[in-house]
Design a protein around this motif. Structure first.
Motif, mmCIF file in Angstrom:
data_model
loop_
_atom_site.group_PDB
_atom_site.id
_atom_site.type_symbol
_atom_site.label_atom_id
_atom_site.label_comp_id
_atom_site.label_asym_id
_atom_site.label_seq_id
_atom_site.Cartn_x
_atom_site.Cartn_y
_atom_site.Cartn_z
ATOM 1 N N GLY A 88 0.780 -1.233 0.000
ATOM 2 C CA GLY A 88 0.000 0.000 0.000
ATOM 3 C C GLY A 88 0.811 1.281 0.000
ATOM 4 N N PHE A 89 2.124 1.195 -0.231
ATOM 5 C CA PHE A 89 2.949 2.393 -0.293
ATOM 6 C C PHE A 89 2.770 3.078 -1.650
ATOM 7 C CE2 PHE A 89 4.927 -0.303 2.835
ATOM 8 C CZ PHE A 89 5.355 0.566 3.819
ATOM 9 N N SER A 90 2.971 4.381 -1.692
ATOM 10 C CA SER A 90 2.878 5.113 -2.948
ATOM 11 C C SER A 90 4.175 4.991 -3.731
ATOM 12 C CB SER A 90 2.571 6.592 -2.680
ATOM 13 O OG SER A 90 3.688 7.216 -2.058
ATOM 14 N N LEU A 91 4.143 5.398 -4.991
ATOM 15 C CA LEU A 91 5.347 5.358 -5.820
ATOM 16 C C LEU A 91 6.412 6.291 -5.247
ATOM 17 C CD1 LEU A 91 6.863 4.457 -8.357
ATOM 18 C CD2 LEU A 91 5.710 6.288 -9.624
ATOM 19 N N PHE A 92 5.999 7.480 -4.791
ATOM 20 C CA PHE A 92 6.965 8.420 -4.213
ATOM 21 C C PHE A 92 7.583 7.858 -2.939
ATOM 22 C CE2 PHE A 92 7.979 11.837 -1.217
ATOM 23 C CZ PHE A 92 8.970 12.491 -1.938
ATOM 24 N N GLU A 93 6.777 7.222 -2.100
ATOM 25 C CA GLU A 93 7.294 6.637 -0.859
ATOM 26 C C GLU A 93 8.308 5.535 -1.156
ATOM 27 O OE1 GLU A 93 3.495 7.283 2.167
ATOM 28 O OE2 GLU A 93 3.549 5.557 0.801
ATOM 29 N N THR A 94 8.024 4.739 -2.180
ATOM 30 C CA THR A 94 8.943 3.679 -2.589
ATOM 31 C C THR A 94 10.255 4.270 -3.077
ATOM 32 O OG1 THR A 94 7.074 2.286 -3.251
ATOM 33 C CG2 THR A 94 9.240 1.686 -4.111
ATOM 34 N N PHE A 95 10.152 5.309 -3.916
ATOM 35 C CA PHE A 95 11.349 5.999 -4.405
ATOM 36 C C PHE A 95 12.155 6.590 -3.241
ATOM 37 C CE2 PHE A 95 12.854 10.362 -5.186
ATOM 38 C CZ PHE A 95 13.958 10.083 -5.968
ATOM 39 N N ALA A 96 11.461 7.295 -2.330
ATOM 40 C CA ALA A 96 12.142 7.951 -1.208
ATOM 41 C C ALA A 96 12.819 6.936 -0.299
ATOM 42 C CB ALA A 96 11.132 8.784 -0.411
ATOM 43 N N PHE A 97 12.165 5.773 -0.118
ATOM 44 C CA PHE A 97 12.723 4.723 0.731
ATOM 45 C C PHE A 97 14.101 4.299 0.228
ATOM 46 C CE2 PHE A 97 9.860 2.367 3.792
ATOM 47 C CZ PHE A 97 10.884 2.002 4.645
ATOM 48 N N SER A 98 14.232 4.136 -1.088
ATOM 49 C CA SER A 98 15.501 3.687 -1.670
ATOM 50 C C SER A 98 16.470 4.843 -1.893
ATOM 51 C CB SER A 98 15.245 2.972 -3.004
ATOM 52 O OG SER A 98 14.595 1.748 -2.801
ATOM 53 N N PHE A 99 15.933 6.031 -2.200
ATOM 54 C CA PHE A 99 16.780 7.184 -2.522
ATOM 55 C C PHE A 99 17.479 7.736 -1.285
ATOM 56 C CE2 PHE A 99 17.620 11.676 -3.372
ATOM 57 C CZ PHE A 99 18.205 11.619 -4.622
ATOM 58 N N PHE A 100 16.764 7.843 -0.181
ATOM 59 C CA PHE A 100 17.324 8.457 1.021
ATOM 60 C C PHE A 100 17.959 7.451 1.975
ATOM 61 C CE2 PHE A 100 14.056 11.606 -0.232
ATOM 62 C CZ PHE A 100 14.880 12.711 -0.386
ATOM 63 N N ILE A 101 17.483 6.218 1.963
ATOM 64 C CA ILE A 101 17.984 5.226 2.925
ATOM 65 C C ILE A 101 19.085 4.370 2.318
ATOM 66 C CG2 ILE A 101 17.369 3.279 4.397
ATOM 67 C CD1 ILE A 101 14.582 4.484 4.622
ATOM 68 N N PHE A 102 18.831 3.764 1.159
ATOM 69 C CA PHE A 102 19.826 2.970 0.434
ATOM 70 C C PHE A 102 20.487 1.939 1.346
ATOM 71 C CE2 PHE A 102 24.058 2.881 -2.025
ATOM 72 C CZ PHE A 102 23.586 1.898 -2.885
ATOM 73 N N ALA A 103 19.670 1.070 1.932
ATOM 74 C CA ALA A 103 20.179 0.015 2.818
ATOM 75 C C ALA A 103 19.233 -1.173 2.714
ATOM 76 C CB ALA A 103 20.272 0.512 4.255
ATOM 77 N N GLY A 104 19.559 -2.076 1.795
ATOM 78 C CA GLY A 104 18.662 -3.172 1.434
ATOM 79 C C GLY A 104 17.977 -3.892 2.569
ATOM 80 N N ALA A 105 18.746 -4.542 3.447
ATOM 81 C CA ALA A 105 18.147 -5.341 4.514
ATOM 82 C C ALA A 105 17.295 -4.480 5.434
ATOM 83 C CB ALA A 105 19.241 -6.047 5.306
#
Length: 232
Positions: A35-52
């Motif tokens: 249920g996450f938005s596309l922007f939330e998904t992008f921000a999760f990977s863009f700002f955090i960048f920590a797979g596990a």
């Protein structure tokens, strides 16, 4: 700019990109099903960048765990980055010092392995080229996975949530093969999490934090004993 070092960094980063592709696509699919938005998904990977930690984070969010618990849990999981960054500082040339904040954000387990194996001082062009291509591919494939989720049947998309568990199993199995103590630590963490989870006065989400701390202390003691035993 040293073009040779840029090309060298990109070349060394390609195998990491290939390894990231299926994992980050899966992350995007899980975000879509959660249920996450596309922007939330992008921000999760863009700002955090920590797979596990990202997989753990979205899992805890979907379970309704408090933000403070999520922050503290992912902090513990990523604590190793303090040690990794410190260990790499001696591998970089002097020009790299003013870029340390950028370099630190791009350090992952994979880039750490490559950087630490270099005997010569690492040039800034090489470092940033490798980190850029891996960083770009991570959040790029995450978005791609989210878009794929738009076209997948809902049942299949939801079933992708099992990938979280498959990811951690895939990470831990090779370590278990190397050491019986790792297997014991895994069992200890699972049992302690289950135990503390059923204690009413412990806030939701803090059971996993306690399990991580307990397992870390026990694990450091056991693995130190194993190292001493192997040295004899």
């Amino acid at each position: 700019m040293n073009i040779y070092e840029v090309k060298k960094g990109i070349k060394m980063g390609i195998p990491i990109v290939i390894g990231y592709a299926p994992i980050s696509i899966t992350f995007g699919l899980i975000c879509k099903s959660g249920g996450f938005s596309l922007f939330e998904t992008f921000a999760f990977s863009f700002f955090i960048f920590a797979g596990a930690s990202q997989f753990m984070g979205i899992s805890l969010i979907m379970l309704g765990v408090s933000p403070l618990s999520i922050i503290f849990t992912t902090f513990l999981v990523n604590f190793r980055h303090f040690l990794m960054s410190s260990a790499l500082s001696s591998h970089f040339e002097e020009r790299c010092q003013k870029y340390f904040p950028i370099i630190a954000h791009g350090i992952t387990d994979e880039s750490f392995s490559i950087f630490s194996l270099n005997e010569e001082k690492l040039k800034i062009e090489y470092i940033l080229a490798l980190e850029f291509i891996t960083y770009f591919s991570w959040w790029g494939f995450s978005i791609l996975g989210y878009i794929f989720g738009e076209f997948l049947p809902k049942e299949l998309s939801i079933s992708m949530e099992i990938a979280i568990y498959a990811l951690f199993i895939g990470m831990i199995i090779p370590q278990i093969k190397k050491s019986k103590y790792v297997f014991f630590i895994v069992i200890l963490s699972g049992l302690s999490n289950a135990l503390f989870k059923n204690i009413s006065f412990i806030p939701k989400g803090w059971s996993i934090i306690i399990a991580i701390i307990l397992s870390s202390f026990v694990g450091s003691f056991l693995l130190e004993k194993e190292v001493e035993k192997n040295d004899k």
